[in-house]
Design a protein around this motif. Structure first.
Motif, short mmCIF file in Angstrom:
data_model
loop_
_atom_site.label_atom_id
_atom_site.label_comp_id
_atom_site.label_asym_id
_atom_site.label_seq_id
_atom_site.Cartn_x
_atom_site.Cartn_y
_atom_site.Cartn_z
N ASN A 33 -5.44 28.81 23.94
CA ASN A 33 -4.36 28.85 24.61
C ASN A 33 -3.33 29.01 24.22
N THR A 73 -6.91 30.47 33.56
CA THR A 73 -7.86 30.79 34.22
C THR A 73 -8.56 30.99 33.16
N LYS A 74 -8.50 31.56 31.61
CA LYS A 74 -9.19 30.93 30.05
C LYS A 74 -9.78 30.22 30.53
N SER A 77 -12.58 29.92 32.98
CA SER A 77 -13.44 30.04 32.28
C SER A 77 -14.94 29.73 30.61
#
Length: 93
Positions: A33, A73-74, A77
């Motif tokens: 990411n 946020t990724k 999760s």
């Protein structure tokens, strides 16, 4: 890119090499990411202050990294989907 600190608690029933694979998966999720890992620390198996998901101990893993804000946020999760991670906490430094 912002600097972050992540603390992850892994299930104690895993073998140590399986826990290291979970640590690698966390690091790969950060780099996937657009982040970069600055420092990794495996604290080993420690007793928890209170039971979490019926576990009284767990493998602690701390990582300092830099990443864009939308990557958090990724990463969060990914941690929630991984059944081997009991608890995770990511804070901005």
């Amino acid at each position: 890119m912002n600097n972050y600190e992540g603390l992850f608690i892994i299930k104690p029933e895993l073998k140590e090499e399986d826990a290291k694979n979970v640590f690698k998966a966390i690091g790969e999720a950060i780099t996937k990411n657009s982040g970069s890992v600055k420092k990794e620390e495996a604290w080993g198996k420690r007793q928890l202050a209170y039971p979490m998901k019926k576990f009284k101990e767990g493998y602690y893993y701390k990582v300092d990294f830099a990443a864009p804000s939308d990557a958090i946020t990724k990463l969060d999760s990914v941690c929630k989907l991984n059944a081997d991670i009991i608890r995770s906490m990511i804070t901005k430094r």
